[in-house]
Write a protein that holds these residues in place. Structure first.
Motif, mmCIF file in Angstrom:
data_model
loop_
_atom_site.group_PDB
_atom_site.id
_atom_site.type_symbol
_atom_site.label_atom_id
_atom_site.label_comp_id
_atom_site.label_asym_id
_atom_site.label_seq_id
_atom_site.Cartn_x
_atom_site.Cartn_y
_atom_site.Cartn_z
ATOM 1 N N GLU A 139 -2.050 9.242 -24.164
ATOM 2 C CA GLU A 139 -2.724 8.974 -25.439
ATOM 3 C C GLU A 139 -4.236 9.063 -25.257
ATOM 4 N N LEU A 140 -4.913 9.265 -26.369
ATOM 5 C CA LEU A 140 -6.355 9.465 -26.328
ATOM 6 C C LEU A 140 -7.087 8.152 -26.126
ATOM 7 N N PHE A 141 -8.255 8.257 -25.552
ATOM 8 C CA PHE A 141 -9.128 7.119 -25.308
ATOM 9 C C PHE A 141 -9.961 6.890 -26.571
ATOM 10 N N GLN A 142 -9.965 5.670 -27.070
ATOM 11 C CA GLN A 142 -10.689 5.368 -28.297
ATOM 12 C C GLN A 142 -12.064 4.762 -28.005
ATOM 13 N N THR B 266 -5.917 1.250 -15.892
ATOM 14 C CA THR B 266 -4.478 0.972 -15.768
ATOM 15 C C THR B 266 -4.066 -0.276 -16.543
ATOM 16 N N ALA B 267 -5.004 -0.867 -17.291
ATOM 17 C CA ALA B 267 -4.665 -2.043 -18.097
ATOM 18 C C ALA B 267 -3.765 -1.666 -19.264
ATOM 19 N N GLY B 268 -3.768 -0.399 -19.639
ATOM 20 C CA GLY B 268 -2.855 0.106 -20.655
ATOM 21 C C GLY B 268 -2.020 1.225 -20.070
ATOM 22 N N SER B 269 -0.803 1.405 -20.563
ATOM 23 C CA SER B 269 0.059 2.471 -20.065
ATOM 24 C C SER B 269 -0.465 3.824 -20.524
ATOM 25 N N TYR B 270 -0.015 4.866 -19.846
ATOM 26 C CA TYR B 270 -0.541 6.205 -20.120
ATOM 27 C C TYR B 270 -0.299 6.646 -21.550
ATOM 28 N N ASN B 271 0.802 6.192 -22.156
ATOM 29 C CA ASN B 271 1.148 6.651 -23.494
ATOM 30 C C ASN B 271 0.855 5.618 -24.579
#
Length: 499
Positions: free
Chosen positions: A280-283, A316-321
């Motif tokens: 997912e994209l970085f906001q 890595t605090a959020g999953s890749y998707n």
């Protein structure tokens, strides 16, 4: 628990089964090297790196290939800027060098190879010829287009209907194509000056005529490869006709990855990739972080300010998707989490190396917490590389260490329990790319990567007959204490002692 991954192709979370039970073929769509890498790139890099590490932890031999797109109008638009280079090749090499340095600073495992478009034009031409011969592509005014109506499964990745797809490519292509959604495999001539002007940085006076991009001879005349055909040619050259995992940004599902599937499967009659994973994209301020929007923080800036461990904890605090927000608050939270891990690690290590640690003490709560954390980490990573939950498991080890040390009585600290905790932090933290000893594998090996890149440039200069420039590059390496030796098998080098 078996590893499960979310496959964009099916829309389902599926058990992962590679073609070869001992090997995984992993391809990641890399950068178009036209700007400094930013944290949006770093987010994908780090998650692909974690995938690589976890797959190895599961016992697979991972063949990881990641490309550099070094032929693009955005690169041509940088010619003459900031001493980047006098032509497309020099600008690309300048950014490739910066990109490799940023990769190493983030403690990324090396891919098996980093192919570049400019190195694979013969393979691209061969692939286009195959598509023409099989009736999936056609020539028009020196350009070649893929006929989307000839591929029955077009749209199966993005779930789009062909009748609803808007025209692909620039306006000049529309009169040459049979169907508005057909896409270019080969573009006649050089780079469109308007496309170059569109990507120029504002306020930069380049003067003179617009720069020209590289071109190559082909059966259809002089031209340049289309964007989509590049990844198919490079991935199949190095990994074969069918990939196990193809990773890329969510914004590439259409048209890039959809077109990769069509042209690859049309040419080989084999499934191109069994699992499609999309980051997912970085906001940032409710927009995706991107070079084109100009709302980015470069990797170099981030590493200089916070260091690799904080950045990897953050990324890595959020999953890749899952979507992730960049802000001062989210960075501060990551910094706090890393410091919690680091303090616990150092306190445990200090206690282990002191008389306070006892061979007779036994804290079952500590030992069970470490065992539970290992199991939770494994469960999280096998659940679609869930780094968010994996990081939580790692933090639970730090909490258990702190509670144990606070409660240590006259009998002393549990040496075996603390040792297990430290080993868990080292091993599990290493899978997330964290380093508790103050060093990273990437930084230690940076010199070799840079030297190899300079030698590649030198070989190209020699092949082009630019011997004076090739000698200058060798002299520059010698001034740094790097000894280069030429042989029939190519150049070799020796770094200064201690490096």
């Amino acid at each position: 628990m078996t590893l499960h991954v979310t496959n964009t192709l099916t829309g389902e979370k599926e058990p992962f089964e590679p073609q070869d039970p001992e090997n995984v073929l992993l391809y990641y769509c890399g950068l178009t090297v036209s700007d400094p890498p930013h944290l949006g790139h770093a987010r994908s890099w780090v998650h692909v790196d974690v995938m690589h590490r976890w797959l190895e932890q599961l016992g697979y031999d991972v063949r990881h290939v990641e490309n550099f797109t070094d032929v693009n109008e955005k690169i041509v638009a940088r010619v003459g800027e900031d001493d980047l280079g006098a032509d497309e090749r020099e600008v690309a090499e300048s950014y490739v060098r910066r990109t490799i340095e940023d990769m190493r600073s983030l403690n990324l495992l090396r891919a098996e190879v980093y192919p570049r478009v400019s190195e694979h034009v013969p393979e691209i031409v061969d692939l286009v010829e195959t598509l023409i011969e099989k009736g999936y592509a056609y020539e028009s005014n020196g350009s070649v287009y893929f006929d989307v109506t000839s591929f029955e499964e077009y749209g199966k990745l993005s779930n789009q209907e062909l009748t609803e797809i808007e025209s692909q490519g620039d306006p000049d292509e529309r009169s040459e194509k049979r169907h508005p959604a057909d896409f270019a495999l080969w573009k006649a001539g050089g780079v469109d000056p308007d496309a170059v002007a569109e990507h120029r940085h504002e306020g930069v006076d380049h003067g003179g005529d617009p720069p020209e991009g590289l071109t190559w001879d082909s059966p259809w005349g002089e031209g340049r490869p289309g964007w989509h055909i590049e990844c198919s040619a490079m991935s199949m050259t190095h990994l074969g006709e069918t990939l196990d995992i193809h990773v890329g940004g969510r914004d590439l599902v259409f048209p890039h990855h959809e077109n990769e599937i069509a042209q690859s499967e049309a040419a080989t009659e084999q499934q191109f990739a069994n699992y499609w994973l999309h980051c997912e994209l970085f906001q940032m301020d409710e927009e995706k972080m991107s070079s084109s929007l100009g709302n980015f923080v470069t990797v170099a800036e981030a590493i200089d300010r916070w260091g690799a461990n904080v950045m990897r904890t953050f990324l890595t605090a959020g999953s890749y998707n899952s979507q992730q927000l960049y802000s001062d608050e989210t960075i501060a939270e990551a910094e706090e989490r890393w410091e919690q891990l680091e303090r616990a690690y150092e306190a445990a290590a200090e206690t282990l190396d002191s008389p306070a640690a006892s061979s007779k003490a036994e804290d079952l709560t500590l030992r069970e917490a470490v065992a539970d954390a290992r199991e939770a980490f494994r469960t999280a990573m096998n659940d679609d590389f869930n780094t968010r939950e994996a990081q939580s498991a790692l933090l639970s080890v730090a909490t258990a260490i702190n509670r144990h040390l606070e409660a240590v009585g006259d009998e002393g600290a549990d040496y075996r329990g603390l040792r297990r905790a430290v080993e868990a932090l080292d091993e599990l933290g290493g899978i997330l790319g964290l380093s508790f000893d103050g060093s990273t594998t990437g930084s230690a090996e940076l010199a070799g990567d840079v030297v190899e890149l300079v030698l590649e440039v030198r070989e190209r200069e020699r092949e082009a007959g630019n011997y004076e420039r090739a000698d200058e590059l060798r002299d520059e390496l010698a001034a740094l204490g790097i000894e280069v030796q030429d042989s029939d098998d190519g150049p070799t080098y020796r770094l200064p002692d201690g490096e």
